[in-house]
Write a protein that holds these residues in place. Sequence first.
Motif, PDB file in Angstrom:
ATOM      1  N   LYS A 344     -54.070 147.779 -59.917  1.00  0.00           N
ATOM      2  CA  LYS A 344     -53.547 149.105 -59.554  1.00  0.00           C
ATOM      3  C   LYS A 344     -52.386 148.980 -58.584  1.00  0.00           C
ATOM      4  N   LEU A 345     -52.548 148.086 -57.592  1.00  0.00           N
ATOM      5  CA  LEU A 345     -51.477 147.881 -56.616  1.00  0.00           C
ATOM      6  C   LEU A 345     -50.237 147.301 -57.280  1.00  0.00           C
ATOM      7  N   MET A 346     -50.440 146.319 -58.163  1.00  0.00           N
ATOM      8  CA  MET A 346     -49.303 145.693 -58.839  1.00  0.00           C
ATOM      9  C   MET A 346     -48.572 146.695 -59.732  1.00  0.00           C
ATOM     10  N   ARG A 347     -49.340 147.521 -60.441  1.00  0.00           N
ATOM     11  CA  ARG A 347     -48.730 148.519 -61.324  1.00  0.00           C
ATOM     12  C   ARG A 347     -47.985 149.576 -60.523  1.00  0.00           C
ATOM     13  N   LYS A 348     -48.562 149.999 -59.389  1.00  0.00           N
ATOM     14  CA  LYS A 348     -47.936 151.033 -58.562  1.00  0.00           C
ATOM     15  C   LYS A 348     -46.579 150.573 -58.040  1.00  0.00           C
ATOM     16  N   THR A 349     -46.482 149.271 -57.738  1.00  0.00           N
ATOM     17  CA  THR A 349     -45.239 148.718 -57.192  1.00  0.00           C
ATOM     18  C   THR A 349     -44.414 147.976 -58.240  1.00  0.00           C
ATOM     19  N   SER A 350     -44.876 147.989 -59.501  1.00  0.00           N
ATOM     20  CA  SER A 350     -44.202 147.308 -60.628  1.00  0.00           C
ATOM     21  C   SER A 350     -44.136 145.796 -60.446  1.00  0.00           C
ATOM     22  N   VAL A 351     -44.961 145.247 -59.531  1.00  0.00           N
ATOM     23  CA  VAL A 351     -44.984 143.795 -59.322  1.00  0.00           C
ATOM     24  C   VAL A 351     -45.494 143.075 -60.573  1.00  0.00           C
ATOM     25  N   ASP A 352     -46.358 143.738 -61.365  1.00  0.00           N
ATOM     26  CA  ASP A 352     -46.888 143.098 -62.573  1.00  0.00           C
ATOM     27  C   ASP A 352     -45.797 142.766 -63.584  1.00  0.00           C
ATOM     28  N   GLU A 353     -44.619 143.431 -63.460  1.00  0.00           N
ATOM     29  CA  GLU A 353     -43.523 143.200 -64.398  1.00  0.00           C
ATOM     30  C   GLU A 353     -42.669 141.976 -64.022  1.00  0.00           C
ATOM     31  N   LEU A 354     -42.843 141.438 -62.815  1.00  0.00           N
ATOM     32  CA  LEU A 354     -41.948 140.382 -62.328  1.00  0.00           C
ATOM     33  C   LEU A 354     -41.861 139.142 -63.220  1.00  0.00           C
ATOM     34  N   PRO A 355     -42.960 138.699 -63.870  1.00  0.00           N
ATOM     35  CA  PRO A 355     -42.826 137.527 -64.753  1.00  0.00           C
ATOM     36  C   PRO A 355     -41.836 137.723 -65.902  1.00  0.00           C
ATOM     37  N   GLN A 356     -41.452 138.964 -66.153  1.00  0.00           N
ATOM     38  CA  GLN A 356     -40.473 139.194 -67.220  1.00  0.00           C
ATOM     39  C   GLN A 356     -39.096 138.644 -66.879  1.00  0.00           C
ATOM     40  N   PHE A 357     -38.893 138.269 -65.607  1.00  0.00           N
ATOM     41  CA  PHE A 357     -37.639 137.602 -65.265  1.00  0.00           C
ATOM     42  C   PHE A 357     -37.559 136.225 -65.924  1.00  0.00           C
ATOM     43  N   PHE A 358     -38.715 135.648 -66.267  1.00  0.00           N
ATOM     44  CA  PHE A 358     -38.711 134.416 -67.071  1.00  0.00           C
ATOM     45  C   PHE A 358     -38.260 134.734 -68.495  1.00  0.00           C
ATOM     46  N   ASN A 359     -38.661 135.909 -69.011  1.00  0.00           N
ATOM     47  CA  ASN A 359     -38.168 136.358 -70.321  1.00  0.00           C
ATOM     48  C   ASN A 359     -36.660 136.531 -70.306  1.00  0.00           C
ATOM     49  N   VAL A 360     -36.151 137.053 -69.183  1.00  0.00           N
ATOM     50  CA  VAL A 360     -34.701 137.232 -69.036  1.00  0.00           C
ATOM     51  C   VAL A 360     -34.011 135.875 -69.047  1.00  0.00           C
ATOM     52  N   LEU A 361     -34.555 134.937 -68.286  1.00  0.00           N
ATOM     53  CA  LEU A 361     -33.969 133.595 -68.208  1.00  0.00           C
ATOM     54  C   LEU A 361     -33.967 132.909 -69.569  1.00  0.00           C
ATOM     55  N   LEU A 362     -35.023 133.151 -70.357  1.00  0.00           N
ATOM     56  CA  LEU A 362     -35.119 132.552 -71.699  1.00  0.00           C
ATOM     57  C   LEU A 362     -34.223 133.247 -72.715  1.00  0.00           C
ATOM     58  N   GLY A 363     -33.724 134.436 -72.378  1.00  0.00           N
ATOM     59  CA  GLY A 363     -32.818 135.148 -73.285  1.00  0.00           C
ATOM     60  C   GLY A 363     -33.484 136.171 -74.170  1.00  0.00           C
TER      61      GLY A 363
END
Length: 455
Positions: A344-363
């Motif tokens: 709940k805390l991660m979703r409220k602060t959108s922290v759960d989305e942070l691993p998607q920066f690895f998706n960005v790095l991969l293209g």
Amino acid sequence: MTGYNIGRYSKYIRPISILMDLMIVSTLCFYLFEYPVLNIGFFSVYLMVGWCAVAVFIDFYDVYRFTAPIVIVTKIIKQCILFLLIVIAFFPFSKQYVFNEKKVVVFMLVSIGLVSISKFTLFYFLKKYRIATGSNFRNVVIIGYSPEAIRLKKLFESRNDFGYHFFGFFSNKKVSVEIKGKLEQLKSFVIENEIDEIYCSLKEVSNAQLKEIIAFSDENNKTIKFIPDSKEIFSKNLQIDYYDSFPVLSLKKTVLNDPTIKIFKRVFDIAFSLIVIIGLLSWLMPLLAILIKLESKGPVFFRQGRPGIDEKEFHCYKFRSMQINAISETEASKNDPRVTRIGKLMRKTSVDELPQFFNVLLGDMSVVGPRPHLWSQNLSYGSKIKKYPIRHCVKPGITGLAQVSGFRGEIEKDRDMINRIKFDVFYIENWSLILDLKIIYQTLVNIYRGEEKAY
């Protein structure tokens, strides 16, 4: 699939051309200017950025199969003059670099000469290769059977080097053996025969039919062009191209289709994602991993297949915020029992989305773009909402205009998804660096304030 559809290499031509030109500019810089390594490296980067800036300004790389050689020469001259000003402008602002007139002249003559040779060699080689192999042709149809439409058809047939394969006319107003069918049969024919471009004679269609054809081409990623007359083309921006002396009107595509902009956005994505990964995730990820593991059994990361650019699947990563369950294709709702306390805390602060920066790095993703939907949402709304497929012509984003405008979270009714798509399409059609920066800033503001719909 016909033989004409093999060898679709067009999307690689501009990036290759850009890289070749940048290699020429940077190599000559190191060879002709005698400065310390660090200084010459900085000067080289300045020249490459300047080259790209001028190229974007004058549309230097907007060269197509039907582009006349004189147009290419004009572009080269414009590029040469403006780039020379960029080169000269560097010296007055730097104490380490002394202006050497002879070296600058030699640098400009050799670089523009080599760029011209590579550009024309590539241009003519591809024309000859296309004719010899029959590859990279575009399948086309024409709506209408006017004298202008017949003239365009003859042009397609006489100029094989343009690379068009004509499939037939569609008309409700004329009768001829060359007519494949009526307008009502156009859509199925285009899809079944993998038609790439639709040319429309405006004299033979009503405004209502024209709107329908434009909507169909948008939804099915087909290029539509117009044989000009006095009819109005709504509020869309138009550009005029010439096939020899034959004028054709095209709806302008988003700048995100421009190879130079693609490269710029990719560089921005890599730089931004590395900053987040090194500066934030390097220490936050181990901490969150411990908290996630302590609260519930299961992996630290949640991996899910999502539709990406061109609707190709990629694996989207998140910190796991739910108990392990068998209904992952159902989005989270308010007070969802699957969500953990740390989730709940991660979703409220959108922290759960942070691993998607690895998706960005991969293209697979971009920092900013339309948010990737669930496959179930794609199947449900893909044919229901007009322009929905347009969102697949760019990479999905970690954040987007729809999200910072309040349209995130659970889809309770069709109107929620319609509003999302409106903002996604607006972003794609009106992209700018300023818009990206504003979305990133607003995302950070929303995270600080907390999002009501983030659950």
